[in-house]
Design a protein around this motif. Structure first.
Motif, short mmCIF file in Angstrom:
data_model
loop_
_atom_site.label_atom_id
_atom_site.label_comp_id
_atom_site.label_asym_id
_atom_site.label_seq_id
_atom_site.Cartn_x
_atom_site.Cartn_y
_atom_site.Cartn_z
N LYS A 1 4.34 1.64 -4.23
CA LYS A 1 5.44 1.15 -5.08
C LYS A 1 4.95 0.77 -6.48
N SER A 2 3.87 -0.04 -6.52
CA SER A 2 3.38 -0.47 -7.84
C SER A 2 2.86 0.71 -8.64
N SER A 3 2.25 1.66 -7.96
CA SER A 3 1.77 2.85 -8.67
C SER A 3 2.96 3.57 -9.29
N GLY B 1 0.80 -1.23 0.00
CA GLY B 1 0.00 0.00 0.00
C GLY B 1 0.83 1.27 0.00
P1 ADP Z 1 2.25 -1.06 -3.18
O1 ADP Z 1 2.71 -1.53 -4.52
O2 ADP Z 1 3.33 -0.39 -2.39
O3 ADP Z 1 1.56 -2.13 -2.39
P2 ADP Z 1 0.15 0.35 -4.61
O4 ADP Z 1 0.74 1.33 -5.55
O5 ADP Z 1 -0.35 -0.95 -5.17
O6 ADP Z 1 1.17 0.10 -3.39
O7 ADP Z 1 -1.08 1.02 -3.84
C1 ADP Z 1 -1.01 2.31 -3.24
C2 ADP Z 1 -2.42 2.72 -2.85
O8 ADP Z 1 -3.17 2.97 -4.04
C3 ADP Z 1 -3.18 1.67 -2.08
O9 ADP Z 1 -4.00 2.33 -1.15
C4 ADP Z 1 -4.02 0.99 -3.17
O10 ADP Z 1 -5.21 0.44 -2.61
C5 ADP Z 1 -4.32 2.14 -4.10
N1 ADP Z 1 -4.47 1.71 -5.51
C6 ADP Z 1 -3.57 1.06 -6.26
N2 ADP Z 1 -4.00 0.90 -7.52
C7 ADP Z 1 -5.23 1.47 -7.56
C8 ADP Z 1 -6.22 1.65 -8.59
N3 ADP Z 1 -6.01 1.20 -9.83
N4 ADP Z 1 -7.35 2.30 -8.28
C9 ADP Z 1 -7.56 2.75 -7.03
N5 ADP Z 1 -6.69 2.64 -6.01
C10 ADP Z 1 -5.53 2.00 -6.26
#
Ligand code: ADP
Length: 299
Positions: free
Chosen positions: A42-44, A39
Motif C-alpha cells: 500500500k505505501s509503495s 507488507g
Molecule cells: P504496506 O504499506 O502495505 O505495509 P509496503 O509498500 O510498505 O506495504 O511494503 C511492501 C513490501 O516492500 C514489503 O515487503 C516491504 O518490506 C518492502 N519495502 C517497502 N519499502 C521498501 C524499500 N524502500 N526498500 C526495500 N523494500 C521495501
C-alpha cells in the motif's frame, strides 16, 4: 467519471522485493479505501501516486494527463499525509503551516493567512495553534497532518495509514474530519483497519502481495457473500481442525470465546448458523485467495 487511472504499475526495490506487481485501478471523486495487511504494498503504491518514487513500469493518469511525463502538474494538485509524518519540533502549528504553505507555493501573504486559519479551524486545532506541534497527541498530530495536506486545495488527497495508533475517540474525530472533506476531490485512504473503510468509504479495493485482489463497493461486496457465511463458537483447541476440514475464512475472539466463520453454500456442519456477512468477512475472504463470490474481481 474516473479522475485517477492507475495502469499496470510495477515496482521492484533494489533488494529484490517486488512491491507492486501490475497494479491497475480507476476511481472517481470521493473517498476510496485501499485495504490490505502490512507488507501488501500500500505505501509503495501511495508513494508512487504521490510521485515520490517512479515505478519500473506502468502509467498514471490524473484528469487525463499522464503524470510521470510531468510530475509537477500533479504535485500542484496533490495533498499527501505519509505514514511516518514527522514534525519539526521547534515550530507552533500555525508557524509550521505557514512554512509548509510557502513551500507549496502559496506566496500571497493574505491568501496564505486565510488558508492557514481556515484549516486550523477545520481540523479543530485553532485553540492550540500557538502550541509546538511536537507536544500534540497522536490524534492532534494526524489532524495537523491533514491540515498540511489540504494546503493549496488539492484535487487528490492521499492518506496513508492515518488511524494506526489512535485511540477510539481520536479515531472518531479523525473520521469526522475526513468525512467532511467533501466529495469533489479524490481521496485515497490506505489502511489495514477494516473499520476505517467500513465507516468512511463508498468504494474500495483489497491489496495483497503487491496486487489488487478485490475491488468494489463495500455494500455490494458484502451482499455477494450473503447466504454463504456460517459461524460457530468453538473451543480454541478445535480451531486448527476446523481449518483443516472446512473453508474457514476468519476466526474472532468474542467475549473470550473463539468464533469461526466458514464460507460454504450449505451448512458446513452441526451447530453452525448462517450470519450476515460483514466487511471483515469480505476482507478475509479476499485475502485467503477465494474467488467464490460468483463473479471475478473487477479491478
Ligand atoms: P504496506 O504499506 O502495505 O505495509 P509496503 O509498500 O510498505 O506495504 O511494503 C511492501 C513490501 O516492500 C514489503 O515487503 C516491504 O518490506 C518492502 N519495502 C517497502 N519499502 C521498501 C524499500 N524502500 N526498500 C526495500 N523494500 C521495501
Amino acid at each position: 467519471m474516473d479522475r485517477l487511472r492507475i495502469d499496470h504499475l510495477h515496482k521492484t526495490y533494489p533488494n529484490g522485493v517486488q512491491a507492486l506487481k501490475g497494479v491497475s485501478l480507476s476511481m472517481p471523486n470521493g473517498m476510496f479505501g485501499l485495504l490490505g495487511p502490512n507488507g501488501a504494498g500500500k505505501s509503495s503504491l501511495m508513494r508512487t501516486l504521490a510521485t515520490l518514487q517512479p515505478p519500473d513500469q506502468g502509467k498514471l493518469y490524473f484528469d487525463g494527463l499522464e503524470v510521470f511525463k510531468d510530475p509537477v502538474l500533479l504535485r500542484r494538485q496533490l495533498g499527501y499525509l505519509p505514514q511516518d509524518f514527522g514534525v519539526y519540533p521547534k515550530f507552533s502549528a500555525m508557524e509550521l503551516l505557514h512554512h509548509l504553505a510557502i513551500l507549496k507555493g502559496i506566496t500571497n501573504k493574505a491568501e496564505r493567512k486565510e488558508q492557514v486559519m481556515a484549516l486550523l479551524e477545520q481540523t479543530n486545532l485553532y485553540s492550540v495553534r500557538k502550541q509546538s506541534v511536537h507536544t500534540f497527541s497522536g490524534g492532534m498530530r494526524q489532524r495537523f497532518g491533514i491540515a498540511q495536506a489540504l494546503l493549496g486545495n488539492p484535487q487528490l488527497l492521499i492518506v496513508d495509514e492515518p488511524t494506526a495508533g489512535l485511540d477510539p475517540m481520536e479515531r472518531n474525530r479523525f473520521y469526522e474530519l475526513l468525512s467532511g472533506i467533501g466529495e469533489n476531490i479524490v481521496v485515497i485512504l490506505s489502511t489495514h483497519i477494516v473499520e476505517d473503510v467500513h465507516d468512511l468509504c463508498a468504494d474500495m479495493a483489497v491489496m495483497s502481495g503487491g496486487q489488487i485482489v478485490l475491488r468494489g463497493k463495500p455494500g455490494t461486496l458484502m451482499q455477494e457473500l450473503e447466504g454463504r457465511i456460517w459461524r460457530k463458537t468453538v473451543h480454541r483447541e478445535a480451531v486448527a481442525e476446523y481449518r483443516r476440514s472446512m473453508n474457514v475464512i476468519a476466526t474472532r475472539m468474542i467475549g473470550g470465546r473463539q468464533q469461526v466463520h466458514v464460507l460454504s453454500d450449505a451448512s458446513p456442519g452441526a451447530g453452525f448458523e448462517l450470519c450476515h456477512p460483514d466487511l471483515e468477512d469480505v476482507y478475509f475472504n479476499a485475502l485467503t485467495g477465494n474467488r467464490y463470490t460468483g463473479k471475478e474481481a473487477v479491478c
